[in-house]
Design a protein around this motif. Structure first.
Motif, PDB file in Angstrom:
ATOM      1  N   ILE A   1       0.704  -1.221   0.022  1.00 52.53           N
ATOM      2  CA  ILE A   1      -0.104   0.075   0.196  1.00 52.53           C
ATOM      3  C   ILE A   1       0.933   1.188  -0.148  1.00 52.53           C
ATOM      4  N   ASN A   2       0.345   2.326  -0.900  1.00 54.05           N
ATOM      5  CA  ASN A   2       1.144   3.508  -0.723  1.00 54.05           C
ATOM      6  C   ASN A   2       0.065   4.636  -0.751  1.00 54.05           C
ATOM      7  N   ILE A   3       0.013   5.656  -0.092  1.00 54.50           N
ATOM      8  CA  ILE A   3      -0.974   6.626   0.267  1.00 54.50           C
ATOM      9  C   ILE A   3      -0.306   7.927  -0.021  1.00 54.50           C
ATOM     10  N   ASP A   4      -0.804   8.741  -1.121  1.00 45.88           N
ATOM     11  CA  ASP A   4      -0.252  10.044  -1.305  1.00 45.88           C
ATOM     12  C   ASP A   4      -0.962  10.899  -0.741  1.00 45.88           C
ATOM     13  N   VAL A   5      -0.492  11.875  -0.027  1.00 48.18           N
ATOM     14  CA  VAL A   5      -1.132  12.902   0.921  1.00 48.18           C
ATOM     15  C   VAL A   5      -0.432  14.321   0.519  1.00 48.18           C
ATOM     16  N   PRO A   6      -1.497  15.115  -0.033  1.00 49.11           N
ATOM     17  CA  PRO A   6      -0.763  16.463  -0.519  1.00 49.11           C
ATOM     18  C   PRO A   6      -0.441  17.522   0.681  1.00 49.11           C
ATOM     19  N   ASP A   7       0.150  18.543   0.462  1.00 45.18           N
ATOM     20  CA  ASP A   7       0.257  19.557   1.334  1.00 45.18           C
ATOM     21  C   ASP A   7      -0.958  20.335   1.839  1.00 45.18           C
ATOM     22  N   PHE A   8      -0.992  20.552   3.175  1.00 41.70           N
ATOM     23  CA  PHE A   8      -2.360  21.154   3.545  1.00 41.70           C
ATOM     24  C   PHE A   8      -2.316  21.759   4.809  1.00 41.70           C
ATOM     25  N   THR A   9      -3.218  22.598   5.253  1.00 40.95           N
ATOM     26  CA  THR A   9      -3.197  23.269   6.529  1.00 40.95           C
ATOM     27  C   THR A   9      -4.437  22.933   7.223  1.00 40.95           C
ATOM     28  N   THR A  10      -4.199  22.398   8.598  1.00 41.73           N
ATOM     29  CA  THR A  10      -5.305  22.132   9.379  1.00 41.73           C
ATOM     30  C   THR A  10      -6.483  23.055   9.551  1.00 41.73           C
ATOM     31  N   ILE A  11      -7.655  22.837   9.500  1.00 37.46           N
ATOM     32  CA  ILE A  11      -8.613  23.829   9.581  1.00 37.46           C
ATOM     33  C   ILE A  11      -8.791  24.381  11.227  1.00 37.46           C
ATOM     34  N   VAL A  12      -9.031  25.590  11.017  1.00 36.69           N
ATOM     35  CA  VAL A  12      -8.900  26.608  12.318  1.00 36.69           C
ATOM     36  C   VAL A  12     -10.276  26.089  13.054  1.00 36.69           C
ATOM     37  N   SER A  13     -10.254  25.690  14.187  1.00 30.19           N
ATOM     38  CA  SER A  13     -11.605  25.061  14.793  1.00 30.19           C
ATOM     39  C   SER A  13     -11.349  25.854  16.255  1.00 30.19           C
ATOM     40  N   LYS A  14     -12.701  25.462  17.067  1.00 28.44           N
ATOM     41  CA  LYS A  14     -13.158  26.085  18.300  1.00 28.44           C
ATOM     42  C   LYS A  14     -12.396  25.694  19.460  1.00 28.44           C
ATOM     43  N   ASN A  15     -11.669  26.323  20.362  1.00 32.20           N
ATOM     44  CA  ASN A  15     -11.275  25.773  21.471  1.00 32.20           C
ATOM     45  C   ASN A  15     -12.221  25.482  22.615  1.00 32.20           C
ATOM     46  N   THR A  16     -12.274  24.321  22.965  1.00 34.07           N
ATOM     47  CA  THR A  16     -13.396  24.105  23.688  1.00 34.07           C
ATOM     48  C   THR A  16     -13.328  24.629  25.313  1.00 34.07           C
ATOM     49  N   LYS A  17     -12.280  25.056  25.407  1.00 35.92           N
ATOM     50  CA  LYS A  17     -11.809  25.703  26.788  1.00 35.92           C
ATOM     51  C   LYS A  17     -12.312  27.087  26.920  1.00 35.92           C
ATOM     52  N   THR A  18     -11.794  27.765  25.991  1.00 34.66           N
ATOM     53  CA  THR A  18     -12.246  29.404  25.851  1.00 34.66           C
ATOM     54  C   THR A  18     -13.069  29.816  24.973  1.00 34.66           C
ATOM     55  N   GLY A  19     -13.530  28.973  24.113  1.00 34.55           N
ATOM     56  CA  GLY A  19     -14.785  29.313  23.041  1.00 34.55           C
ATOM     57  C   GLY A  19     -13.987  30.016  21.830  1.00 34.55           C
ATOM     58  N   ALA A  20     -12.698  30.229  22.043  1.00 33.82           N
ATOM     59  CA  ALA A  20     -12.231  31.272  20.834  1.00 33.82           C
ATOM     60  C   ALA A  20     -11.883  30.253  19.770  1.00 33.82           C
ATOM     61  N   TYR A  21     -11.538  30.732  18.373  1.00 29.98           N
ATOM     62  CA  TYR A  21     -11.446  29.990  17.366  1.00 29.98           C
ATOM     63  C   TYR A  21      -9.833  29.962  17.154  1.00 29.98           C
ATOM     64  N   ASP A  22      -9.002  29.294  17.716  1.00 28.87           N
ATOM     65  CA  ASP A  22      -7.744  29.427  17.729  1.00 28.87           C
ATOM     66  C   ASP A  22      -7.070  28.130  17.695  1.00 28.87           C
ATOM     67  N   VAL A  23      -7.627  27.099  17.511  1.00 28.36           N
ATOM     68  CA  VAL A  23      -6.955  25.811  17.363  1.00 28.36           C
ATOM     69  C   VAL A  23      -6.864  25.433  15.842  1.00 28.36           C
ATOM     70  N   GLY A  24      -5.623  24.778  15.550  1.00 28.99           N
ATOM     71  CA  GLY A  24      -5.628  24.330  14.287  1.00 28.99           C
ATOM     72  C   GLY A  24      -4.646  25.513  13.424  1.00 28.99           C
ATOM     73  N   GLY A  25      -4.864  25.435  12.100  1.00 28.66           N
ATOM     74  CA  GLY A  25      -3.907  26.425  11.154  1.00 28.66           C
ATOM     75  C   GLY A  25      -2.714  25.917  11.176  1.00 28.66           C
ATOM     76  N   VAL A  26      -2.295  24.626  11.419  1.00 31.80           N
ATOM     77  CA  VAL A  26      -1.155  24.295  11.374  1.00 31.80           C
ATOM     78  C   VAL A  26      -0.826  23.957   9.798  1.00 31.80           C
ATOM     79  N   PRO A  27       0.423  24.448   9.020  1.00 34.39           N
ATOM     80  CA  PRO A  27       0.805  23.840   7.579  1.00 34.39           C
ATOM     81  C   PRO A  27       1.495  22.742   7.953  1.00 34.39           C
TER      82      PRO A  27
END
Length: 771
Positions: free
Chosen positions: A478-504
């Motif tokens: 098996i070989n799996i090709d994964v392209p470059d991507f940036t993780t989606i920005v999501s909600k911080n369950t502790k603070t409620g702010a949208y500051d989790v993710g966004g990692v290239p």
């Protein structure tokens, strides 16, 4: 005298065989119109004399097989080498194909198998048309239905199961969205074959076994056009307002010369789902207010006695259009419910699941080698509920496209003496492209492109007619090709702010190479005791999509993407003694790497600790009277994690596995009675036992998967009445005594939003017309 001499010259010779090619000894061959017949010899051969030529209807029957009728034109010179093929009758001699990639009986399989026959399928879908419910009530070792579109927690022996439609994989290890079980309507299914335990011969994803939906096919022994029209109505009894639903179905089947076909369509509309108190159940992932479509066709061409081509297509779609919005519950005191309101986003469900295949079979294509080739595709899309997990809110969806080829050959050969042997071998090729995005276009999981090439071989040797030995291997490349991507920005369950993710994340190629093996031995001489012992491995990629979407590293190479190899050790036996048929088994399944979900700060992560799962299953059926019978099954599963990774599972640090993998004990039982020839009644029970393996936190709360499960029992009723050979009426009552209970899934999930009660008493009335 001349007429008598001519009649004596009309001689018919032939053989009667089973579907796997073996002769049927002492079968009955009769011609009812001429009141004549004969009995085949020990090799299935027969000779029959006719009084006159013409179109003759033969009737063939034998103990352990279904009777058939077949029309054959007989000339004045007679006819030689007629072959009649008797199908299995659904008993312990049921012919199966999923265990070894070719037709064989259960006596030839050294592993645990459950077959849901056409008759059993008809009974269960009259009670509930949800395939997850049908499997739960029929398969020992399979987890409990969630009563939702999701099959979360419905594992097989504590591990993920590979779901297939005629061998076409519905599951994807790239991103398992827990909607692979509910991918076809039961109206298109002839029977279901469930192979339990790690299954090496089918490859990627079958850690706990496989479920293969075998679709309907035309009966070539039945001439002309036939069909079945179905009209069904259903409702709940408690506060029935808005709970009503209906379904319509039409099936046509026939054959003409070398062509045969099956075409069916099914439409279903459900009403609001309410619990035993009449309270609306939360619509999230719900089956209430859902529209379902299924269109199926299979066209066959019998080139000659040895070659056949078959084209199959199935469309399944299911979408919820609810007038209710969810109100979260409070675990463990208040259930999640639904109140009138406007649901945000697109309709939830599976807008489409397309499956198609071109299937070619040839007997003795070269020498005694049989060939089976299956070229297939699957296009799948499923949409989840709207949530504010992302800024501005949104809905996620999984898109998966599969293209595959299965080439399977079977060659018998002689090892001498009292040994009959055969090797089954071939190649599986699969391309799976899967991604998870939001319906507005934002990317959550990039498109993963998997290429899987897997050769395999399986040896079967029968010693002295009664010892069946099997051994085989499969090589996964098996070989799996994964392209470059940036993780989606999501909600911080502790603070409620949208500051989790966004990692290239820098993409790349992930390669897997592994051999998996299997071996087993069954002894089948004694009808009352047929033991087997087996060992089998499985290989599966570990939920790559979930790992990618929560990546905190900036390159694929740093993520823990290792595969899971499971080892299944099993001993079991089955048999028939007078009116009693029974089976039992015990097993241990281990893996050096696991794939358990754990919740950390409101975010799911995957724990890779070694796993050990063990359990046993028992089932028995008893024919009490000619018109009465009963049966029961019991399954127990438990699993532990080796937290300190020292190869032991009883250290203080080691813990039990959560409810998302390990189901509580399950007991099923039924009693059937036939008061009249045309009237059948069946009462059945489902019992979920207790499972309480975890302590709450200091605040008294439980994390995901660790909630205690309290026992409950449900009863269902089925009754059918045949007015004549064409018309029948079926009554199915789900939760007969209106039991108020919380679903197994909602108890171990331990979260307010998923703390759901089961539905109250639901009545299904179905009218069938056959022609």
């Amino acid at each position: 005298m001349a007429c008598i001499a001519q009649a004596q010259e009309i001689v018919v010779k032939g053989t009667v065989k089973a579907e796997d090619g073996r002769p049927v000894a002492f079968a009955n061959i009769s011609i009812p119109s001429e009141k004549t017949g004969t009995i085949a010899n020990s090799n299935g051969a027969f000779i029959l004399q006719l009084a006159k030529p013409g179109l003759v209807i033969f009737k063939i029957s034998s103990v352990g097989f279904k009777s058939i009728e077949q029309k054959i034109e007989i000339s004045a010179g007679g006819k030689q080498d007629i072959q009649f093929v008797l199908p299995a009758n659904g008993s312990l001699q049921e012919v199966i194909v999923s265990a070894s990639r070719k037709q064989e009986t259960l006596d030839q399989v050294p592993s645990s198998v459950t077959i849901i026959s056409p008759k059993d399928l008809e009974i269960q879908k009259s009670i509930s048309n949800n395939i997850s419910d049908i499997l739960m009530n029929s398969v020992p070792g399979l987890g409990f239905s969630s009563n939702q579109t999701s099959n979360s927690g419905q594992t097989l022996r504590g591990r993920n199961v590979l779901v297939m439609i005629d061998g076409i994989p519905q599951s994807t290890p790239l991103r398992n969205g827990a909607r692979d079980i509910r991918t076809i309507d039961p109206s298109a299914i002839e029977r279901v074959e469930v192979i339990k335990g790690a299954t090496a011969i089918y490859g990627n994803g079958a850690d706990g076994g496989l479920i293969n939906y075998i679709t309907k096919k035309a009966d070539r022994n039945k001439s002309g056009l036939s069909g079945k029209t179905t009209l069904g109505l259903n409702t709940q009894l408690k506060d029935a307002q808005h709970t009503g639903g209906f379904n319509l179905g039409q099936l046509l089947s026939g054959n003409y010369k070398k062509f045969d076909f099956v075409v069916s369509g099914h439409y279903e509309q459900t009403g609001v789902y309410k619990d035993a108190d009449g309270t609306v159940i939360s619509p999230t992932y719900g089956l209430g207010e859902t529209q379902l479509w299924n269109a199926f066709t299979k066209l066959g061409f019998q080139v000659n006695d040895k070659n056949r081509v078959e084209l199959m297509y199935n469309f399944f779609g299911s979408q919820q259009r609810s007038d209710y919005v969810a109100v979260d519950g409070v675990y463990p005191t208040k259930p999640a419910t639904g109140v009138l309101g406007k649901r945000l986003g697109d309709p939830e469900g599976t807008p489409y699941n397309h499956n198609g295949s071109l299937h070619y079979t040839s007997r003795q294509i070269v020498g005694n080698t049989d060939l089976d080739v299956n070229l297939y595709f699957q296009d799948f899309n499923t949409v989840y509920y709207w949530t504010d997990s992302w800024e501005g809110g949104g809905q996620s969806q999984i898109n998966s496209k599969k293209r595959g080829l299965r080439i399977n050959l079977a060659t018998p050969f002689n090892l001498g003496g009292n040994i009959q042997s055969e090797i089954v071998y071939g190649l599986d090729v699969l391309n799976d492209k899967t991604d998870q995005s939001l319906t507005d276009g934002r990317l959550w999981v990039p498109q993963m492109d998997m290429k899987n090439i897997a050769p395999y071989a399986q040896l079967k040797a029968t010693f002295w007619d009664h010892f069946v030995f099997k051994a085989g291997a499969r090589y996964e490349n098996i070989n799996i090709d994964v392209p470059d991507f940036t993780t989606i920005v999501s909600k911080n369950t502790k603070t409620g702010a949208y500051d989790v993710g966004g990692v290239p994340v820098t993409g790349g190629t992930i390669d897997y190479n592994a051999f998996v093996f299997n071996a087993g031995l069954r002894y089948n001489k004694l009808g009352y005791f047929k033991p087997f012992i087996s060992y089998s491995q499985s290989f599966s990629v570990n939920e790559l999509g979930r790992i990618l979407r929560s990546a905190e590293e900036n390159t694929i190479a740093l993520l823990n993407t290792k595969a899971v190899i499971a080892n299944n050790y099993e001993f079991g036996f089955s048999g028939t003694a007078g009116p009693v048929s029974y089976e039992a088994n015990t097993y241990i399944s281990t893996s050096k790497l696991g794939a358990n979900y754990v919740e950390v700060d409101g975010k799911f992560q995957i724990a890779r600790d070694p796993q050990k799962i063990y359990g046993f299953e028992m089932a028995a059926d008893v024919r009490i009277l000619k018109n009465m019978g009963m049966g029961a099954s019991y399954s127990y599963i438990e699993g532990k994690l080796d937290i300190n990774k020292n190869g032991k599972y009883n250290d203080a640090e080691d813990v039990y596995m959560g409810g998302e993998k390990i189901a509580p004990p399950k007991l099923t039982a039924y009693i059937r009675y036939q008061p009249l020839r045309q009237w059948n009644v069946r009462l059945q029970m489902l019992y979920a036992g207790n499972r309480d393996r975890f302590e709450p936190s200091t605040s008294g709360t439980y994390t995901y998967g660790k909630g205690p499960v309290s026992a409950f029992a449900l009863f269902n009723l089925y009754s059918s009445f045949d007015f004549d050979t064409h018309s029948s009426l079926q009554l199915g009552v789900d939760n007969l005594f209106n039991k108020d209970y919380y679903l197994v899934y909602s108890q171990w999930d331990a979260r307010g939003q998923n703390y759901l009660k089961g539905t109250g008493t639901r009545v299904n009335l179905t009218y069938n017309y056959k022609f």
